[in-house]
Design an enzyme around this catalytic site. Sequence first.
Site, PDB file in Angstrom:
ATOM      1  N   TYR A 155     101.240  67.664  65.306  1.00 31.86           N
ATOM      2  CA  TYR A 155     100.872  68.248  64.017  1.00 31.86           C
ATOM      3  C   TYR A 155     100.648  69.754  64.163  1.00 31.86           C
ATOM      4  O   TYR A 155     101.253  70.557  63.446  1.00 31.86           O
ATOM      5  CB  TYR A 155      99.600  67.564  63.520  1.00 31.86           C
ATOM      6  CG  TYR A 155      99.095  68.010  62.160  1.00 31.86           C
ATOM      7  CD1 TYR A 155      99.779  67.644  60.995  1.00 31.86           C
ATOM      8  CD2 TYR A 155      97.934  68.773  62.038  1.00 31.86           C
ATOM      9  CE1 TYR A 155      99.306  68.019  59.742  1.00 31.86           C
ATOM     10  CE2 TYR A 155      97.453  69.148  60.785  1.00 31.86           C
ATOM     11  CZ  TYR A 155      98.130  68.771  59.644  1.00 31.86           C
ATOM     12  OH  TYR A 155      97.666  69.146  58.410  1.00 31.86           O
ATOM     13  N   GLY A 158     103.814  71.588  65.302  1.00 34.45           N
ATOM     14  CA  GLY A 158     104.796  71.492  64.214  1.00 34.45           C
ATOM     15  C   GLY A 158     104.483  72.500  63.122  1.00 34.45           C
ATOM     16  O   GLY A 158     105.357  73.227  62.636  1.00 34.45           O
ATOM     17  N   ASN A 184      89.756  71.688  55.729  1.00 33.66           N
ATOM     18  CA  ASN A 184      89.476  70.311  55.275  1.00 33.66           C
ATOM     19  C   ASN A 184      89.186  70.228  53.783  1.00 33.66           C
ATOM     20  O   ASN A 184      88.267  70.877  53.288  1.00 33.66           O
ATOM     21  CB  ASN A 184      88.288  69.735  56.049  1.00 33.66           C
ATOM     22  CG  ASN A 184      88.575  69.630  57.532  1.00 33.66           C
ATOM     23  OD1 ASN A 184      88.807  70.642  58.189  1.00 33.66           O
ATOM     24  ND2 ASN A 184      88.564  68.432  58.059  1.00 33.66           N
ATOM     25  N   VAL A 197      87.431  62.033  57.537  1.00 31.90           N
ATOM     26  CA  VAL A 197      86.002  61.746  57.623  1.00 31.90           C
ATOM     27  C   VAL A 197      85.344  61.521  56.255  1.00 31.90           C
ATOM     28  O   VAL A 197      84.516  60.612  56.112  1.00 31.90           O
ATOM     29  CB  VAL A 197      85.278  62.841  58.451  1.00 31.90           C
ATOM     30  CG1 VAL A 197      85.223  64.173  57.717  1.00 31.90           C
ATOM     31  CG2 VAL A 197      83.898  62.389  58.854  1.00 31.90           C
TER      32      VAL A 197
HETATM   33  P1  NAD Z   1      98.884  63.291  52.426  1.00 31.88           P
HETATM   34  O1  NAD Z   1      99.228  62.509  53.654  1.00 31.88           O
HETATM   35  O2  NAD Z   1      98.089  62.624  51.370  1.00 31.88           O
HETATM   36  O3  NAD Z   1     100.216  63.871  51.737  1.00 31.88           O
HETATM   37  C1  NAD Z   1     101.382  64.180  52.446  1.00 31.88           C
HETATM   38  C2  NAD Z   1     102.568  63.714  51.615  1.00 31.88           C
HETATM   39  O4  NAD Z   1     103.784  64.047  52.298  1.00 31.88           O
HETATM   40  C3  NAD Z   1     102.574  62.195  51.415  1.00 31.88           C
HETATM   41  O5  NAD Z   1     102.829  61.899  50.060  1.00 31.88           O
HETATM   42  C4  NAD Z   1     103.710  61.723  52.321  1.00 31.88           C
HETATM   43  O6  NAD Z   1     104.296  60.518  51.879  1.00 31.88           O
HETATM   44  C5  NAD Z   1     104.645  62.913  52.262  1.00 31.88           C
HETATM   45  N1  NAD Z   1     105.560  63.000  53.414  1.00 31.88           N
HETATM   46  C6  NAD Z   1     105.257  62.881  54.730  1.00 31.88           C
HETATM   47  N2  NAD Z   1     106.361  63.035  55.469  1.00 31.88           N
HETATM   48  C7  NAD Z   1     107.390  63.281  54.606  1.00 31.88           C
HETATM   49  C8  NAD Z   1     108.781  63.517  54.770  1.00 31.88           C
HETATM   50  N3  NAD Z   1     109.353  63.547  55.974  1.00 31.88           N
HETATM   51  N4  NAD Z   1     109.536  63.725  53.654  1.00 31.88           N
HETATM   52  C9  NAD Z   1     108.978  63.686  52.420  1.00 31.88           C
HETATM   53  N5  NAD Z   1     107.658  63.454  52.209  1.00 31.88           N
HETATM   54  C10 NAD Z   1     106.882  63.254  53.296  1.00 31.88           C
HETATM   55  O7  NAD Z   1      98.165  64.617  52.933  1.00 31.88           O
HETATM   56  P2  NAD Z   1      97.475  65.802  52.104  1.00 31.88           P
HETATM   57  O8  NAD Z   1      96.065  65.854  52.520  1.00 31.88           O
HETATM   58  O9  NAD Z   1      97.808  65.723  50.669  1.00 31.88           O
HETATM   59  O10 NAD Z   1      98.204  67.063  52.754  1.00 31.88           O
HETATM   60  C11 NAD Z   1      99.241  67.763  52.082  1.00 31.88           C
HETATM   61  C12 NAD Z   1      99.634  68.981  52.894  1.00 31.88           C
HETATM   62  O11 NAD Z   1      98.508  69.833  53.067  1.00 31.88           O
HETATM   63  C13 NAD Z   1     100.138  68.626  54.302  1.00 31.88           C
HETATM   64  O12 NAD Z   1     101.219  69.465  54.618  1.00 31.88           O
HETATM   65  C14 NAD Z   1      98.959  68.946  55.171  1.00 31.88           C
HETATM   66  O13 NAD Z   1      99.361  69.300  56.469  1.00 31.88           O
HETATM   67  C15 NAD Z   1      98.303  70.089  54.437  1.00 31.88           C
HETATM   68  N6  NAD Z   1      96.867  70.160  54.752  1.00 31.88           N
HETATM   69  C16 NAD Z   1      95.970  69.289  54.221  1.00 31.88           C
HETATM   70  C17 NAD Z   1      94.627  69.378  54.565  1.00 31.88           C
HETATM   71  C18 NAD Z   1      93.589  68.459  53.990  1.00 31.88           C
HETATM   72  O14 NAD Z   1      92.412  68.582  54.322  1.00 31.88           O
HETATM   73  N7  NAD Z   1      93.922  67.545  53.104  1.00 31.88           N
HETATM   74  C19 NAD Z   1      94.201  70.362  55.454  1.00 31.88           C
HETATM   75  C20 NAD Z   1      95.145  71.222  56.005  1.00 31.88           C
HETATM   76  C21 NAD Z   1      96.478  71.131  55.625  1.00 31.88           C
HETATM   77  N1  UDP Z   2      85.210  61.868  62.210  1.00 31.46           N
HETATM   78  C1  UDP Z   2      84.135  61.016  62.390  1.00 31.46           C
HETATM   79  N2  UDP Z   2      84.218  59.752  61.878  1.00 31.46           N
HETATM   80  C2  UDP Z   2      85.301  59.296  61.199  1.00 31.46           C
HETATM   81  C3  UDP Z   2      86.394  60.188  61.009  1.00 31.46           C
HETATM   82  C4  UDP Z   2      86.312  61.458  61.542  1.00 31.46           C
HETATM   83  O1  UDP Z   2      83.115  61.394  62.982  1.00 31.46           O
HETATM   84  O2  UDP Z   2      85.304  58.144  60.759  1.00 31.46           O
HETATM   85  C5  UDP Z   2      85.111  63.259  62.714  1.00 31.46           C
HETATM   86  C6  UDP Z   2      86.296  63.716  63.555  1.00 31.46           C
HETATM   87  O3  UDP Z   2      86.097  63.403  64.917  1.00 31.46           O
HETATM   88  C7  UDP Z   2      86.297  65.206  63.305  1.00 31.46           C
HETATM   89  C8  UDP Z   2      85.753  65.343  61.892  1.00 31.46           C
HETATM   90  O4  UDP Z   2      85.118  64.103  61.590  1.00 31.46           O
HETATM   91  O5  UDP Z   2      85.418  65.857  64.185  1.00 31.46           O
HETATM   92  C9  UDP Z   2      86.850  65.606  60.851  1.00 31.46           C
HETATM   93  O6  UDP Z   2      87.862  64.636  61.052  1.00 31.46           O
HETATM   94  P1  UDP Z   2      89.090  64.469  60.063  1.00 31.46           P
HETATM   95  O7  UDP Z   2      89.955  63.412  60.646  1.00 31.46           O
HETATM   96  O8  UDP Z   2      88.602  64.291  58.678  1.00 31.46           O
HETATM   97  O9  UDP Z   2      89.839  65.871  60.060  1.00 31.46           O
HETATM   98  P2  UDP Z   2      90.194  66.939  61.200  1.00 31.46           P
HETATM   99  O10 UDP Z   2      89.436  68.139  60.785  1.00 31.46           O
HETATM  100  O11 UDP Z   2      89.757  66.447  62.542  1.00 31.46           O
HETATM  101  O12 UDP Z   2      91.670  67.071  61.095  1.00 31.46           O
END
Ligand code: NAD
Ligand code: UDP
Length: 299
Positions: A155, A158, A184, A197
């Site tokens: 991740y 990538g 987050n 989490v």
């Molecule tokens: P999520 O898993 O709910 O959404 C990701 C979506 O992408 C899903 O609908 C999944 O089916 C789709 N997907 C995955 N692989 C694919 C592919 N090869 N082709 C087409 N669709 C594909 O996650 P999210 O939390 O909504 O995250 C969305 C974006 O934001 C991601 O790129 C993630 O890395 C980024 N992001 C999210 C967070 C967060 O806290 N939620 C934090 C940092 C970055």
């Molecule tokens: N975590 C936890 N319990 C859970 C899930 C996650 O204590 O059931 C912790 C995890 O080890 C990390 C933080 O919560 O330190 C945030 O985890 P998350 O998977 O939400 O996102 P990350 O920031 O690690 O991508």
Amino acid sequence: MAEQRLTRYSTQKRVLVTGGAGFIGSHLCARLLGQGHQVLCVDNFFTGTRNNIGSLLGNPNFELLRHDVTFPLYVEVDEIYNLACPASPVHYQFDPVQTTKTSVMGAINMLGLAKRLRIPILQASTSEVYGDPAVHPQTEAYWGNVNPIGPRSCYDEGKRCAETLFFDYRRQHDVAIKIVRIFNTYGPHMHPNDGRVVSNFIVQALRGEDITIYGEGKQTRSFCYVDDLVAGMMAMMATSPDFTGPVNLGNPGEFTMLELASLVLELTGSSSKLQFMPLPQDDPKQRKPDILLAKAELD
Ligand code: NAD
Ligand code: UDP
Ligand code: UDP
């Protein structure tokens, strides 16, 4: 009225949202439709669901395409938000090779599309590009502390390579790029089995199950509500073409996981007990965004 409709029509865009059926993507699609735009949601439903976009399916401005972004995509749009990628550690480690392919080949294909159409493209990058950060809070100038060969690398690396591709497409092909580094985020549409989490703790508390604390629970995270995040992403897309970012998007309020667990127990009135479990490898010890750049550029 007629004048208003005309104005809206002339400013209406056709916006591609990859990963649009996911947690953040579904909120972004809804907000774009609310502003009168047409939305093409592209998703392979690896972690996203039709439920997340159920309320949008009847909207004539909404179109859904089941497609994997690791394959080329030829469509005609005015803007791209590239969110496709599983984001929960449980999900992105399930098929790590596909995770890297999604970030890297997905970025190449979407950048190729943006290059052909000469349109802006925004990349949903992540605070994970900072790895287990040695600088706190994290500013955009920090290059990070990332293990290239660990379980999180599919991740982290990538997403780092995707940022590289975005900047090279700008330097080499003058593509109008925008990069946001998302910290987050939480809110409605997180899947109950998402594994992150906030949803884990809330689901466990509501079911009366043990709250699973990884490690001692002293690690910190900073949580942003999804509506604020989406507003930040759209503000970023609206900036002038010379502003590329990367820009941190998140809430600087920092919590330990123990503090988060007690807040969830207090708000749900649950009698769940804490269960301490092993800390996953390379789990960042602390994370908090410096958001001065977002404040200055995105207000
Ligand atoms: P999520 O898993 O709910 O959404 C990701 C979506 O992408 C899903 O609908 C999944 O089916 C789709 N997907 C995955 N692989 C694919 C592919 N090869 N082709 C087409 N669709 C594909 O996650 P999210 O939390 O909504 O995250 C969305 C974006 O934001 C991601 O790129 C993630 O890395 C980024 N992001 C999210 C967070 C967060 O806290 N939620 C934090 C940092 C970055
Ligand atoms: N975590 C936890 N319990 C859970 C899930 C996650 O204590 O059931 C912790 C995890 O080890 C990390 C933080 O919560 O330190 C945030 O985890 P998350 O998977 O939400 O996102 P990350 O920031 O690690 O991508
Ligand atoms: N691509 C795409 N849609 C387009 C244009 C390109 O999916 O509308 C893909 C194409 O398959 C290619 C990638 O994007 O593999 C990168 O495109 P680029 O033009 O940069 O590279 P080239 O085609 O010259 O290898």
